[in-house]
Design an enzyme around this catalytic site. Structure first.
Site, PDB file in Angstrom:
ATOM      1  N   GLU A  49       0.905  -1.287   0.425  1.00 48.96           N
ATOM      2  CA  GLU A  49       0.199  -0.106   0.158  1.00 48.96           C
ATOM      3  C   GLU A  49       1.321   0.919  -0.215  1.00 48.96           C
ATOM      4  OE1 GLU A  49      -2.766   0.390   3.360  1.00 48.96           O
ATOM      5  OE2 GLU A  49      -3.603  -1.105   2.403  1.00 48.96           O
ATOM      6  N   ASP A  60      -6.663   9.873   9.303  1.00 46.51           N
ATOM      7  CA  ASP A  60      -4.881   9.449   9.528  1.00 46.51           C
ATOM      8  C   ASP A  60      -4.342  10.089  11.059  1.00 46.51           C
ATOM      9  OD1 ASP A  60      -4.843   8.194   6.610  1.00 46.51           O
ATOM     10  OD2 ASP A  60      -3.903   9.873   5.961  1.00 46.51           O
ATOM     11  N   TYR A 175     -11.251  -3.781   2.415  1.00 45.09           N
ATOM     12  CA  TYR A 175      -9.991  -3.778   4.234  1.00 45.09           C
ATOM     13  C   TYR A 175     -10.867  -2.883   4.888  1.00 45.09           C
ATOM     14  CZ  TYR A 175      -6.354  -0.502   5.879  1.00 45.09           C
ATOM     15  OH  TYR A 175      -5.621  -0.351   6.521  1.00 45.09           O
TER      16      TYR A 175
END
Length: 263
Positions: A49, A60, A175
């Protein structure tokens, strides 16, 4: 069949689970980043990734935010990220690369041009965290038409009503974000993850890879006992951020990969 599809087929045939490593492109600088990325397959990484640096990375945590800022400060751009992938492909035609980031840099470049350039650079899939299924016509559907997997995130708050919509145009793998919140903010627990993985697999026919909160070989092993793969990002990026050499980073990645592959 994309490289991602082929990788999961090969792993399944070997009775193995996938280990996915996340690194930020250009962190701490282009050359060091390229050296690390080139070394990931030999360290046991099945899928890379590659983070696309962005100024407003809302999903994030501090570790990944700082990595993105270091990359941006060093002059990293979308084009240089694609250049890095192109360089990697000169010596590795097999390891899948998933570009992970936000839509703004892609939109600014133009979707059609981006997809042509990404395909040429050897990108195999996209994870664009701020494009929900309602926006599939923006990038998801054009990407799939161009031969790129579009990988969707599912979370602990993705209920049974929402899940079919999430799965509708997803390809490559799903994911599963094992915790609520930002990257690096808590630890994944296999006991909580297992039932969720089973629920997602029942809703579609795709591998489920678990990320967020996996920071040790033991944790990677626990997750791959209940999922098709494990993703580690913040724990690797933090080593880069503290100034570990590429060799030291890759040695740590090898321990994580060994843990993930122990099942």
């Amino acid at each position: 069949m994309t490289r991602i599809d082929a990788k999961f087929e090969a792993l399944k045939a070997q009775g193995q689970k996938a280990f996915v490593a996340y690194v930020m492109a250009g962190d701490p600088d282009y050359e060091t980043s390229l050296e690390i990325v080139k070394g990931l397959p030999c360290a046991g990484v099945d899928i890379i990734e590659l983070g696309l640096p962005f100024t407003d990375p809302m999903a994030d945590g501090p570790t990944i935010q700082l990595a993105g800022q270091r990359a941006l400060d060093g002059g990293m751009t979308l084009q240089k990220t694609l250049n890095l992938a192109t360089e990697f492909r000169k010596t590795d035609q097999d390891t899948p690369i998933v570009l992970m980031g936000y839509y703004n840099p892609i939109y600014s470049r133009g979707v059609d041009k981006f997809l042509i350039d990404a395909k040429a650079a050897g990108i195999d899939g996209l994870i664009i965290v701020d494009l929900p299924p309602e926006e599939d016509e923006e990038l998801c559907l054009p990407a799939q038409a161009a031969g790129l997997n579009f990988i969707r995130l599912a979370t602990p708050t993705t209920d049974d009503k929402r899940l079919p919509r999430v799965m509708q145009n997803t390809s490559g793998f799903v994911y599963y974000v094992s915790i609520t919140g930002i990257t690096g903010s808590a630890e994944a627990e296999a006991g909580d993850v297992g039932p969720e993985v089973a629920r997602i697999k029942a809703a579609g026919n795709l591998p489920v890879v678990v990320g967020f909160g996996i920071n040790s070989p033991e944790k990677a092993a626990a997750i791959t006992r209940v999922a098709d793969g494990a993703v580690v990002g913040s724990a690797i990026v933090s080593r880069i951020g503290r100034g570990d050499t590429p060799a030291e980073v890759l040695a740590f990645v090898k321990t994580l990969a060994d843990g993930a592959h122990s099942n």
